[in-house]
Design a protein around this motif. Sequence first.
Motif, PDB file in Angstrom:
ATOM      1  N   ALA A 192      37.936  40.400  31.508  1.00 58.96           N
ATOM      2  CA  ALA A 192      38.946  39.477  32.011  1.00 58.96           C
ATOM      3  C   ALA A 192      39.048  39.761  33.422  1.00 58.96           C
ATOM      4  CB  ALA A 192      40.251  39.845  31.254  1.00 58.96           C
ATOM      5  N   LYS A 193      38.596  40.785  34.185  1.00 60.34           N
ATOM      6  CA  LYS A 193      39.027  40.903  35.646  1.00 60.34           C
ATOM      7  C   LYS A 193      38.027  41.519  36.133  1.00 60.34           C
ATOM      8  CE  LYS A 193      43.046  42.780  34.758  1.00 60.34           C
ATOM      9  NZ  LYS A 193      43.217  42.658  33.354  1.00 60.34           N
ATOM     10  N   ALA A 194      37.493  41.459  37.270  1.00 62.29           N
ATOM     11  CA  ALA A 194      36.530  42.164  37.979  1.00 62.29           C
ATOM     12  C   ALA A 194      36.909  43.692  38.092  1.00 62.29           C
ATOM     13  CB  ALA A 194      36.089  41.612  39.449  1.00 62.29           C
ATOM     14  N   GLY A 195      38.218  43.775  38.175  1.00 55.06           N
ATOM     15  CA  GLY A 195      38.892  45.370  38.358  1.00 55.06           C
ATOM     16  C   GLY A 195      38.537  45.872  37.069  1.00 55.06           C
ATOM     17  N   ASP A 196      38.692  45.310  35.878  1.00 50.72           N
ATOM     18  CA  ASP A 196      38.474  46.019  34.503  1.00 50.72           C
ATOM     19  C   ASP A 196      37.015  46.621  34.628  1.00 50.72           C
ATOM     20  OD1 ASP A 196      40.899  45.353  33.844  1.00 50.72           O
ATOM     21  OD2 ASP A 196      39.967  43.577  32.486  1.00 50.72           O
ATOM     22  N   ILE A 197      36.043  45.847  35.083  1.00 54.62           N
ATOM     23  CA  ILE A 197      34.688  46.278  35.036  1.00 54.62           C
ATOM     24  C   ILE A 197      34.446  47.399  36.054  1.00 54.62           C
ATOM     25  CG2 ILE A 197      32.291  45.715  36.006  1.00 54.62           C
ATOM     26  CD1 ILE A 197      32.812  42.939  34.866  1.00 54.62           C
ATOM     27  N   ASP A 198      35.167  47.403  37.185  1.00 52.74           N
ATOM     28  CA  ASP A 198      35.350  48.503  38.321  1.00 52.74           C
ATOM     29  C   ASP A 198      35.893  49.880  37.459  1.00 52.74           C
ATOM     30  OD1 ASP A 198      33.918  47.316  40.330  1.00 52.74           O
ATOM     31  OD2 ASP A 198      35.773  46.528  41.194  1.00 52.74           O
ATOM     32  N   MET A 199      37.001  49.555  36.642  1.00 51.87           N
ATOM     33  CA  MET A 199      37.583  50.748  35.981  1.00 51.87           C
ATOM     34  C   MET A 199      36.588  51.412  34.771  1.00 51.87           C
ATOM     35  SD  MET A 199      40.216  51.252  37.874  1.00 51.87           S
ATOM     36  CE  MET A 199      40.600  52.446  36.984  1.00 51.87           C
ATOM     37  N   VAL A 200      35.924  50.647  34.336  1.00 48.24           N
ATOM     38  CA  VAL A 200      34.857  51.118  33.267  1.00 48.24           C
ATOM     39  C   VAL A 200      33.791  51.986  34.010  1.00 48.24           C
ATOM     40  CG1 VAL A 200      32.815  50.322  31.694  1.00 48.24           C
ATOM     41  CG2 VAL A 200      35.262  49.145  31.635  1.00 48.24           C
ATOM     42  N   TYR A 201      33.396  51.740  35.091  1.00 47.88           N
ATOM     43  CA  TYR A 201      32.467  52.414  35.874  1.00 47.88           C
ATOM     44  C   TYR A 201      32.857  53.581  36.674  1.00 47.88           C
ATOM     45  CZ  TYR A 201      28.546  50.312  34.123  1.00 47.88           C
ATOM     46  OH  TYR A 201      27.134  50.010  33.066  1.00 47.88           O
TER      47      TYR A 201
ATOM     48  N   GLY B 283      32.123  31.413  49.767  1.00 51.58           N
ATOM     49  CA  GLY B 283      32.707  32.645  50.638  1.00 51.58           C
ATOM     50  C   GLY B 283      33.683  33.406  49.936  1.00 51.58           C
ATOM     51  N   LYS B 284      33.882  33.245  48.915  1.00 45.34           N
ATOM     52  CA  LYS B 284      34.914  34.174  47.858  1.00 45.34           C
ATOM     53  C   LYS B 284      34.313  35.623  47.430  1.00 45.34           C
ATOM     54  CE  LYS B 284      37.437  29.996  46.386  1.00 45.34           C
ATOM     55  NZ  LYS B 284      37.907  29.147  45.471  1.00 45.34           N
ATOM     56  N   THR B 285      35.249  36.285  46.731  1.00 42.82           N
ATOM     57  CA  THR B 285      35.044  37.520  46.400  1.00 42.82           C
ATOM     58  C   THR B 285      35.262  37.443  44.875  1.00 42.82           C
ATOM     59  OG1 THR B 285      37.040  38.373  46.783  1.00 42.82           O
ATOM     60  CG2 THR B 285      35.605  38.492  48.631  1.00 42.82           C
ATOM     61  N   PHE B 286      34.758  38.662  44.165  1.00 45.29           N
ATOM     62  CA  PHE B 286      35.169  38.714  42.831  1.00 45.29           C
ATOM     63  C   PHE B 286      36.556  39.271  42.650  1.00 45.29           C
ATOM     64  CE2 PHE B 286      30.613  40.024  42.230  1.00 45.29           C
ATOM     65  CZ  PHE B 286      30.381  39.080  41.329  1.00 45.29           C
ATOM     66  N   GLY B 287      37.058  39.991  43.620  1.00 44.59           N
ATOM     67  CA  GLY B 287      38.576  40.409  43.671  1.00 44.59           C
ATOM     68  C   GLY B 287      39.344  39.207  44.135  1.00 44.59           C
ATOM     69  N   HIS B 288      39.045  37.985  44.398  1.00 44.22           N
ATOM     70  CA  HIS B 288      39.777  36.977  44.687  1.00 44.22           C
ATOM     71  C   HIS B 288      40.924  36.674  43.640  1.00 44.22           C
ATOM     72  CE1 HIS B 288      40.832  33.290  47.142  1.00 44.22           C
ATOM     73  NE2 HIS B 288      40.785  32.569  45.870  1.00 44.22           N
ATOM     74  N   GLY B 289      41.972  36.732  43.759  1.00 40.40           N
ATOM     75  CA  GLY B 289      42.973  36.259  42.843  1.00 40.40           C
ATOM     76  C   GLY B 289      43.320  37.503  41.991  1.00 40.40           C
ATOM     77  N   LEU B 290      42.870  38.777  42.180  1.00 41.29           N
ATOM     78  CA  LEU B 290      43.092  39.874  41.500  1.00 41.29           C
ATOM     79  C   LEU B 290      44.583  40.588  41.787  1.00 41.29           C
ATOM     80  CD1 LEU B 290      42.386  42.223  39.365  1.00 41.29           C
ATOM     81  CD2 LEU B 290      41.524  43.539  41.553  1.00 41.29           C
TER      82      LEU B 290
END
Length: 700
Positions: free
Chosen positions: A628-637, A693-700
């Motif tokens: 659902a979110k880029a942050g979820d992927i980061d937490m997995v890793y 020019g955006k990021t995965f964290g955009h809108g997190l």
Amino acid sequence: MSARYAVHGPAAVITLDNPPVNGLGHATRRDVADGLVRAQDDPAVQAIVITGAGRAFSGGADIREFDTPQAMREPNLLSLILAIEASGKPVIAALHTVCMGGGLELALGCHYRVAAPGCQVALPEVKIGLIPGAGGTQRLPRVLGVEDALNMILSGEPVASERLAALPGQRLFDRLVEGDLMTGALAFAAEVAARRPLPLVRRLTAHHPNADAYFQFARNTATAMAPQFPAPRKCIDMVAASVALPFDEGLRLEWSTFTALMLTPESRALRHVFMAERAAGKIADVPADTPVRSVKRLAVIGAGTMGGGIAMNFLNAGLPVVMLETKQEALDRGVATIRRNYEAQVKKGKLTAERAEQRLGLLSTTLDYADLADADMVIEAVFEDLGVKEQVFRRLDEVMKPGAILASNTSTLDLNRIAAFTRRPQDVIGTHFFSPANVMKLLEVVRGEQTGKDVLATVMQLGKKIRKTCVVSGVCDGFIGNRMVEQYLRQAFLLVDEGSTPQQVDKAIERFGFAMGPFRMSDLAGNDIGWAIRKRRYAERPHMQYSKTPDLLCETGRFGQKTGAGWYDYQAGKRDAIPSPVVLELIEGHRRTLGITPRKIGDDEIVERLVYALVNEGAHLLEEGIAAKAGDIDMVYLTGYGFPLHRGGPMRHADEVGLFNVVRAMRRFQHNPLDDAAFWEPAPLLARLAADGKTFGHGL
């Protein structure tokens, strides 16, 4: 109002009221400042008490305001503390439950502090790559002593108020209040209302008899323990400044250091992790007030390494578990392993013998599925084969009571197909634990097409109870973590074909910060596991390019640590990875067969190919809605695969590098004739974000 004002006799009471932890955002700071002015202007008010509503005095600054103008909008926290110090009437902080970060700094600016027993006190800023920025490094050493203050600041861990109150010579608390805190605080306010001059922490001195040697030792230790993080060393420098410099000079140095650290990639990464960990538990279409099912008794199918580890999580949380196996010998081995694990904890002093026996007393075993009928939730941890899973779930469907949750620990298989083996697919969910399950923090919660929202909410809540970081994944082969790691490993193996050695690849990625390189990781997990997945891939995805080197390795029986030989050699009873001349000859022979002339590959290319493989596959997962979110992927890793914390996870690292630069590197990899050009085509989401020019964290 984020802070309430009331008058109780001769005392004004300002109550922070900004749920859930009374964070000191701008609105709260403004309301407290207004309350101070109001109390100063009221001749009937002789003293001022500041406290917190609900379950906290204050958890500190509102991290959501960081990197926004609100963070420094007046009154900022420094200005508010100066206003408290300048008050002509005594200001008493009444602390309870939680007093952390900026909340503690606010309290240290007050003239007096009273506290309830059990109040958890901390300056946790180091955990997000910062130092306390509103006087914490200058005031805390003056009231606790240099060494105790530095230990608190460096660890960031909470300490109970009664423990701090017992420290010799402490001047943090003027009184511990038994019973009702507000009653005690108002009584104390009446006692000190007429005392003058008003005491200020800034007027105290911080002293250490051997300051230079002590602080140098502390710096050496911090550098050795956390070499990637600048904040711990800066914490030491600031506490040293409290000893060496006048208070105001130390305060200015603290502020300039704090603002500089705010801009470091390490702090940005840690702040991202802080927010991502909290966001992982929030599911867009599952409201926070979704009713949950009662889970008071668990069942686990399988008493092997994984089943036993899963059972221990619930035993540790005080929940009874019944464990099922097909043979008594397997049950006996499983129980013996659990007992050995607890005995090891007792031997290390992490657990008392009494508590270990209490936990073991919650475990029962059976060979009969009928004995699982009363369980509220069952987790299967059997062999990773769909036919085996089918047999288990058809049997569970027959014996489990209505409303029981049926969970699978599958790491790759289609949960929707597993759910279809039952007549209650709404009760089926994936709970993918990571080995060793009683140690690893990550729990991938796999949501099937028909998984009930109440089931999902229940398992997320249960995950918190067993102290896991829960991340929701949709259904796909490998879910989030294993689907991404397949591409990571695929690149590692292709790098070896092209000219690298397993040692070079491992060392390069470990210098980047990974806990373990891909070849050491494969040896630990078992090379035969990856081999089985590749065999399936050859049939399912014949177009995908794989190195055959790991297959040749497995054909020789080198499955890793469990066989004493894998990509490395291992000595009996040891885990040290020893470079193997046999493996190097195998690699070189395979290169000759393929007609590949090895080339010198730099460590930068190794790191980029491994990490950007994760990033590109992660972008596909986001595009498909699996994550659902880029942050979820980061937490997995971060919690399951040893990704370096100071880089914040693969998606956060890509943001830091710049998605334009990531895409440019991927385009370069496409021109490598020995790599997989199709894989390096940027995922549509990645391409769009980079172009905009955006990021995965955009809108997190």
